[in-house]
Design a protein around this motif. Sequence first.
Motif, PDB file in Angstrom:
ATOM      1  N   ALA A  19       0.828  -1.195   0.000  1.00 48.11           N
ATOM      2  CA  ALA A  19       0.000   0.000   0.000  1.00 48.11           C
ATOM      3  C   ALA A  19       0.867   1.252   0.000  1.00 48.11           C
ATOM      4  O   ALA A  19       0.538   2.262  -0.646  1.00 48.11           O
ATOM      5  CB  ALA A  19      -0.927  -0.005   1.212  1.00 48.11           C
ATOM      6  N   GLY A  20       2.022   1.202   0.702  1.00 48.22           N
ATOM      7  CA  GLY A  20       2.933   2.340   0.697  1.00 48.22           C
ATOM      8  C   GLY A  20       3.540   2.579  -0.668  1.00 48.22           C
ATOM      9  O   GLY A  20       3.691   3.733  -1.107  1.00 48.22           O
ATOM     10  N   LEU A  21       3.905   1.504  -1.376  1.00 52.02           N
ATOM     11  CA  LEU A  21       4.450   1.649  -2.732  1.00 52.02           C
ATOM     12  C   LEU A  21       3.416   2.261  -3.673  1.00 52.02           C
ATOM     13  O   LEU A  21       3.739   3.149  -4.485  1.00 52.02           O
ATOM     14  CB  LEU A  21       4.896   0.277  -3.251  1.00 52.02           C
ATOM     15  CG  LEU A  21       6.089  -0.371  -2.541  1.00 52.02           C
ATOM     16  CD1 LEU A  21       6.302  -1.785  -3.059  1.00 52.02           C
ATOM     17  CD2 LEU A  21       7.347   0.452  -2.719  1.00 52.02           C
ATOM     18  N   GLU A  22       2.185   1.798  -3.571  1.00 57.67           N
ATOM     19  CA  GLU A  22       1.134   2.356  -4.426  1.00 57.67           C
ATOM     20  C   GLU A  22       0.900   3.828  -4.101  1.00 57.67           C
ATOM     21  O   GLU A  22       0.723   4.660  -5.012  1.00 57.67           O
ATOM     22  CB  GLU A  22      -0.153   1.555  -4.221  1.00 57.67           C
ATOM     23  CG  GLU A  22      -1.285   1.985  -5.152  1.00 57.67           C
ATOM     24  CD  GLU A  22      -2.520   1.133  -4.973  1.00 57.67           C
ATOM     25  OE1 GLU A  22      -3.535   1.417  -5.654  1.00 57.67           O
ATOM     26  OE2 GLU A  22      -2.483   0.187  -4.166  1.00 57.67           O
ATOM     27  N   ALA A  23       0.925   4.187  -2.827  1.00 57.90           N
ATOM     28  CA  ALA A  23       0.749   5.591  -2.448  1.00 57.90           C
ATOM     29  C   ALA A  23       1.895   6.444  -2.970  1.00 57.90           C
ATOM     30  O   ALA A  23       1.694   7.595  -3.385  1.00 57.90           O
ATOM     31  CB  ALA A  23       0.659   5.694  -0.920  1.00 57.90           C
ATOM     32  N   LEU A  24       3.116   5.905  -2.980  1.00 59.19           N
ATOM     33  CA  LEU A  24       4.263   6.651  -3.495  1.00 59.19           C
ATOM     34  C   LEU A  24       4.116   6.927  -4.987  1.00 59.19           C
ATOM     35  O   LEU A  24       4.379   8.045  -5.460  1.00 59.19           O
ATOM     36  CB  LEU A  24       5.542   5.867  -3.217  1.00 59.19           C
ATOM     37  CG  LEU A  24       6.843   6.524  -3.683  1.00 59.19           C
ATOM     38  CD1 LEU A  24       7.123   7.778  -2.875  1.00 59.19           C
ATOM     39  CD2 LEU A  24       8.015   5.552  -3.571  1.00 59.19           C
ATOM     40  N   LEU A  25       3.680   5.926  -5.746  1.00 57.00           N
ATOM     41  CA  LEU A  25       3.513   6.118  -7.196  1.00 57.00           C
ATOM     42  C   LEU A  25       2.392   7.108  -7.488  1.00 57.00           C
ATOM     43  O   LEU A  25       2.522   7.962  -8.391  1.00 57.00           O
ATOM     44  CB  LEU A  25       3.234   4.770  -7.857  1.00 57.00           C
ATOM     45  CG  LEU A  25       4.407   3.781  -7.878  1.00 57.00           C
ATOM     46  CD1 LEU A  25       3.985   2.473  -8.527  1.00 57.00           C
ATOM     47  CD2 LEU A  25       5.608   4.357  -8.604  1.00 57.00           C
ATOM     48  N   LYS A  26       1.294   7.016  -6.769  1.00 56.70           N
ATOM     49  CA  LYS A  26       0.192   7.956  -7.007  1.00 56.70           C
ATOM     50  C   LYS A  26       0.591   9.388  -6.638  1.00 56.70           C
ATOM     51  O   LYS A  26       0.208  10.346  -7.330  1.00 56.70           O
ATOM     52  CB  LYS A  26      -1.041   7.518  -6.208  1.00 56.70           C
ATOM     53  CG  LYS A  26      -1.682   6.248  -6.738  1.00 56.70           C
ATOM     54  CD  LYS A  26      -2.921   5.876  -5.928  1.00 56.70           C
ATOM     55  CE  LYS A  26      -3.589   4.640  -6.518  1.00 56.70           C
ATOM     56  NZ  LYS A  26      -4.791   4.227  -5.747  1.00 56.70           N
ATOM     57  N   ALA A  27       1.385   9.520  -5.564  1.00 56.61           N
ATOM     58  CA  ALA A  27       1.869  10.848  -5.200  1.00 56.61           C
ATOM     59  C   ALA A  27       2.812  11.386  -6.275  1.00 56.61           C
ATOM     60  O   ALA A  27       2.825  12.590  -6.568  1.00 56.61           O
ATOM     61  CB  ALA A  27       2.576  10.790  -3.848  1.00 56.61           C
ATOM     62  N   THR A  28       3.580  10.513  -6.891  1.00 53.96           N
ATOM     63  CA  THR A  28       4.472  10.935  -7.969  1.00 53.96           C
ATOM     64  C   THR A  28       3.677  11.476  -9.151  1.00 53.96           C
ATOM     65  O   THR A  28       4.010  12.531  -9.731  1.00 53.96           O
ATOM     66  CB  THR A  28       5.353   9.752  -8.414  1.00 53.96           C
ATOM     67  OG1 THR A  28       6.084   9.257  -7.293  1.00 53.96           O
ATOM     68  CG2 THR A  28       6.322  10.173  -9.492  1.00 53.96           C
ATOM     69  N   LEU A  29       2.616  10.754  -9.538  1.00 53.84           N
ATOM     70  CA  LEU A  29       1.778  11.236 -10.646  1.00 53.84           C
ATOM     71  C   LEU A  29       1.137  12.571 -10.303  1.00 53.84           C
ATOM     72  O   LEU A  29       1.054  13.480 -11.147  1.00 53.84           O
ATOM     73  CB  LEU A  29       0.700  10.195 -10.977  1.00 53.84           C
ATOM     74  CG  LEU A  29       1.168   8.826 -11.484  1.00 53.84           C
ATOM     75  CD1 LEU A  29      -0.026   7.973 -11.865  1.00 53.84           C
ATOM     76  CD2 LEU A  29       2.107   8.969 -12.671  1.00 53.84           C
ATOM     77  N   ARG A  30       0.695  12.721  -9.065  1.00 56.52           N
ATOM     78  CA  ARG A  30       0.006  13.957  -8.682  1.00 56.52           C
ATOM     79  C   ARG A  30       0.953  15.154  -8.673  1.00 56.52           C
ATOM     80  O   ARG A  30       0.593  16.257  -9.099  1.00 56.52           O
ATOM     81  CB  ARG A  30      -0.621  13.765  -7.295  1.00 56.52           C
ATOM     82  CG  ARG A  30      -1.483  14.941  -6.852  1.00 56.52           C
ATOM     83  CD  ARG A  30      -2.128  14.721  -5.502  1.00 56.52           C
ATOM     84  NE  ARG A  30      -1.155  14.764  -4.417  1.00 56.52           N
ATOM     85  CZ  ARG A  30      -0.717  13.695  -3.762  1.00 56.52           C
ATOM     86  NH1 ARG A  30      -1.175  12.498  -4.080  1.00 56.52           N
ATOM     87  NH2 ARG A  30       0.168  13.812  -2.794  1.00 56.52           N
ATOM     88  N   LEU A  31       2.185  14.971  -8.228  1.00 59.31           N
ATOM     89  CA  LEU A  31       3.106  16.090  -8.075  1.00 59.31           C
ATOM     90  C   LEU A  31       3.880  16.424  -9.348  1.00 59.31           C
ATOM     91  O   LEU A  31       4.391  17.534  -9.486  1.00 59.31           O
ATOM     92  CB  LEU A  31       4.107  15.804  -6.949  1.00 59.31           C
ATOM     93  CG  LEU A  31       3.505  15.684  -5.542  1.00 59.31           C
ATOM     94  CD1 LEU A  31       4.578  15.343  -4.530  1.00 59.31           C
ATOM     95  CD2 LEU A  31       2.792  16.975  -5.144  1.00 59.31           C
ATOM     96  N   THR A  32       3.975  15.470 -10.273  1.00 54.08           N
ATOM     97  CA  THR A  32       4.740  15.725 -11.499  1.00 54.08           C
ATOM     98  C   THR A  32       3.859  15.864 -12.721  1.00 54.08           C
ATOM     99  O   THR A  32       4.341  16.329 -13.758  1.00 54.08           O
ATOM    100  CB  THR A  32       5.747  14.590 -11.745  1.00 54.08           C
ATOM    101  OG1 THR A  32       5.031  13.341 -11.926  1.00 54.08           O
ATOM    102  CG2 THR A  32       6.709  14.457 -10.571  1.00 54.08           C
ATOM    103  N   GLY A  33       2.608  15.450 -12.637  1.00 55.62           N
ATOM    104  CA  GLY A  33       1.747  15.499 -13.799  1.00 55.62           C
ATOM    105  C   GLY A  33       2.041  14.430 -14.823  1.00 55.62           C
ATOM    106  O   GLY A  33       1.557  14.510 -15.962  1.00 55.62           O
TER     107      GLY A  33
END
Length: 319
Positions: A19-33
């Motif tokens: 779940a932490g890995l998935e949250a990290l990837l989603k945060a990456t998409l949100r912050l970088t576009g």
Amino acid sequence: METTLTAVAEQALRKGTRAGLEALLKATLRLTGATGAALYEGRACVMKVGRPPAHHDATTKPGARNAALHIWPAPLTTSQRHVVARFNAFAPALLKAHAREVAQGERQARLLEAKLRLERTVVTLEKRRSRAAHDLRTPLMVIRGYVDMMLKGTAGPLNAQMQRYLERLAKSGTEQKELIDRRLSPLAPGLDDLRPVLERAFAPTPGRRRGPPLLTLPAQQPVSVKGARADWELLTRTVARSTANAVAVDVHLGPAPDASQWQLRVQACPGTPLPPRTESVLRHLAGRLGGTLAVQREPRLEITLRCPRDEVFAVPAHR
């Protein structure tokens, strides 16, 4: 960004590293576009989100090939590259935690499988034990029944020699029954190590002017004994209270001359009187534990207990 990483770490802590890995990837998409992101451990892809291209090597910059975190399209602005670099520094720790979690899960699965196998083995052995006990006891009961009838004169008068033979046969039958009961009865749970029980019972008493009891215990292997823990704790506390007023108390635990037994010897100097009631309690407890108790009062009080080892917990000696 630090708030985001903290939230990712909390997610991994509460719901697991996946779940932490998935949250990290989603945060990456949100912050970088970016449209897609993936985490790699070497050449193996651990997780993907979004819409990464089929072949990421064509869109990954050469300098980022060894990075754990890959995004598509490649970051353009300085802030995006900073986010990716910061997340790339955090991702290896999360991947290592994920690997440990996976390894722990696999180990837990192996242990559970081994536990189930042992349970099935125990059930099978218990059925065999029950059948063996029944098969051995049935003919023995028949033999003992006929011997009792003949000793009572049901089959007619007996001369002295016949009487002696039948009495010997009856004694052998009784011994055989006791042997079957001892060998094939269900095992009672034993105590895996007697040493901590002795250390607690003979621990130094605060404010006591005399020196503490001298304990000599085996250091290389646990002292596994038969009998309930409560009985052992009561016996050791009773012995400790009985010798509390002695100037010096020596407690020695080691192998008995009989290899199947442990010997506990408690010496108190000078000899303190052991009340008959206390001795009776100790003998009763020793009998419950399957052992024998010897008490010597002169020239000093010496209490010796020999008790059977519990082979269920026994640790084989290393050669």
